[in-house]
Design an enzyme around this catalytic site. Structure first.
Site, mmCIF file in Angstrom:
data_model
loop_
_atom_site.group_PDB
_atom_site.id
_atom_site.type_symbol
_atom_site.label_atom_id
_atom_site.label_comp_id
_atom_site.label_asym_id
_atom_site.label_seq_id
_atom_site.Cartn_x
_atom_site.Cartn_y
_atom_site.Cartn_z
ATOM 1 N N CYS B 132 0.726 -2.538 -4.359
ATOM 2 C CA CYS B 132 1.108 -2.949 -3.006
ATOM 3 C C CYS B 132 0.017 -3.753 -2.295
ATOM 4 O O CYS B 132 0.284 -4.803 -1.708
ATOM 5 C CB CYS B 132 1.469 -1.730 -2.173
ATOM 6 S SG CYS B 132 0.363 -0.324 -2.380
ATOM 7 N N HIS B 252 0.276 -1.778 4.964
ATOM 8 C CA HIS B 252 -1.151 -1.898 4.685
ATOM 9 C C HIS B 252 -1.703 -3.087 5.473
ATOM 10 O O HIS B 252 -1.037 -4.119 5.588
ATOM 11 C CB HIS B 252 -1.395 -2.172 3.193
ATOM 12 C CG HIS B 252 -1.000 -1.055 2.296
ATOM 13 N ND1 HIS B 252 -0.825 0.248 2.727
ATOM 14 C CD2 HIS B 252 -0.761 -1.030 0.960
ATOM 15 C CE1 HIS B 252 -0.495 1.012 1.694
ATOM 16 N NE2 HIS B 252 -0.446 0.264 0.611
#
Lengths: 348, 348
Positions: B132, B252
């Site tokens: 990710c 994130h």
């Protein structure tokens, strides 16, 4: 003339997050106090604070508040320091100022005692306490610079909400509760009090601490860049910073990339330099998952360093993870250390 | 032989954080499905999931589950992929694998469609979906590399708890509630499930994501380093990473320092390159406090870039702040994009 052994101390901003910690430390460190005067804005005047079994009343700070004061510890915001620190100096006090008001002023020493204690001697009445995120970084970098030289620093910060004061802690708490109850979060303070836009900090990350400068950096980032060079007496040092506010109450953490001058170093060499350093604690053992975190550093005075790694490409590059309690070493404790040094070295 | 226009799809790990998002996207994107098979571990088998007004029952994944499947989307952990992805391939399925099991295997393409879509064509049955934190970074760096060349990347991450799955979200939630109620926080899962030590993530920051490697880097950090080079076809690119888990649920964020090859660039040049880029949204206006945050990126498919700054010392150095939903572009959406590309380009 007998030499003074106890001193008249004023704490300006006595009801704030840092002021409270300063008062706690004056007690815990048996600071040689003759009289303690607690000062604040008009708004907080009249509050009672217990100190060594006496109830003290917080007074509104005026120029006359500093008559007879030996050391004045300021942490009530830049505008208060700009107005009242010169008044305190005029009345014979030495000011330890924990705001950004005078940090970059040429004849004001900017001091982290583990790094440049001797600069205190050159003061003209005001000694500036650096920005919280700067203090812990230079404390960790000083032993490395001394041992191996230092060319370059790139830091990304992970900063606690208490750096924005008690109100910000309250906002984090209330937003967190709202989110966990499925309610809407109200954002009224962070990232910067008084700015046009506010964003929730709970369960979020805000890449803005303090206002933006013309060059696209925030004032917090420019503080880290400029203050680091001044404290380390290294105008040629390359320093870059990205400062981010995060949803925890206490301690700043920093991901710091450095390039040292000396060739051929390994992680063990940096460990060795850090182990013996004043005010620094090495917590670095990947095998046992040992590294500092904001929670583990809370209420401690030291600067904690872990995750020391050699860069995989740059021969003189290393990475560090630096954590410290932003209200203690980052503010109150560093101020008290400066005051202790003033007394011990007879630099008052 | 008529060409297929609808396909038999299997989702492995259908009850997990990413699996759920994959199912949502298959619906939202009108994916051309003939039959959808939802697979999981024995433990989660039997659960019911609604898909396009039909109730589907999750089945325990076995080698035979993949008979007749055209595309299998795996996100049930590396060990499941290692065991069952080859079985799926043997039965004629093409696997899009969202674990680290095959990412660095030489003949397995590692793909972010905006960056190296053409690599999908070379697959031998398995296409790996990158980590990710890598996906969003390379999506932002690709237009910069194409326009100006790229020499160096140093990234510090700010990663959401959902990257460790639904259980980790639950842990953050429960620890947060405990702390706000003045109770002790129980840490049983993070930083790494099954490791010896656990630390609270609520109101904290953990500089460990995944296990430690011999060289002192975490596996997450090595994933970012190695995957970035593979996806960008740039084995000579210098990449360094420090990965940190933070107390938010989704998205994130990354503080990224880069050095480009071309001299004399300004922030406006980077803006220009980023503005036209596939899957990238520029949110960068300091004057109006405009920048992406984890909360602002939640539930969005794009990669958001802000805080673009020129380094003050290095002539070719720039800083970026890159944010994206780790469950969407960082996982489910990137997998779906790969599957869409397989069909559209007839690369099945």
């Amino acid at each position: 003339m007998t030499e003074k052994t106890t001193f008249n101390i004023a704490v300006v901003g006595a009801t704030g997050a840092v002021g409270q910690k300063i008062i706690d430390l004056l007690d815990a460190k048996d600071f040689p106090i003759n009289e303690l005067k607690l000062l604040s804005s008009e708004r907080s005047a009249g509050k009672k604070i217990n100190f060594q079994n006496k109830e003290l009343t917080v007074e509104a700070a005026t120029p006359e508040s500093f008559d007879g004061i030996d050391i004045a510890l300021f942490s009530a915001g830049g505008s208060v320091s700009k107005k009242l620190a010169p008044e305190a100096v005029k009345r014979g006090a030495v000011v330890v100022d924990n705001t950004s008001a005078f940090r970059m002023t040429e004849d004001v020493p900017l001091v982290v005692p583990e790094v440049n204690n001797e600069d205190i001697a050159k003061h003209n009445g005001i000694i500036a306490n650096p920005n919280c995120s700067t203090i812990q970084m230079v404390a960790a970098l000083k032993p490395i610079k001394d041992a191996f030289g230092l060319d370059r620093v790139i830091v990304s910060t992970y900063q606690a909400v208490s750096g924005a004061g008690n109100e910000a802690n309250k906002e984090l708490e209330e937003q967190s509760k709202a989110k966990l109850n499925g309610e809407e979060m109200k954002a009224e303070l962070l990232p910067v009090k008084g700015e046009e836009k506010h964003y929730p900090i709970a369960f979020n990350a805000l890449p803005q601490i303090d206002v933006f400068e013309e060059n696209g950096y925030t004032f917090e980032e420019m503080k880290m860049i400029n203050e680091t060079k001044k404290i380390m007496h290294a105008p040629e040092l390359n320093v870059a910073a990205t400062c981010v506010r995060l949803p925890f109450f206490t301690s700043h953490a920093e991901s710091v990339y450095i390039e040292v001058e000396k060739d051929g170093l390994e992680v063990a060499d940096l460990w060795e330099a850090l182990k013996g350093a004043d005010g620094v604690v090495l917590e670095d053992d990947p095998a046992s998952q040992t590294y500092p975190t904001p929670l583990s550093a809370e209420n401690k005075e030291e600067v904690f360093v872990g995750r020391v790694r050699k860069d995989l490409d740059q021969k003189n590059g290393f990475h560090l993870w630096v954590v410290s309690d932003n209200l203690l070493k980052g503010a109150a404790w560093n101020s008290i250390q400066i005051a202790q040094s003033l007394i011990q070295n007879k630099w008052l």
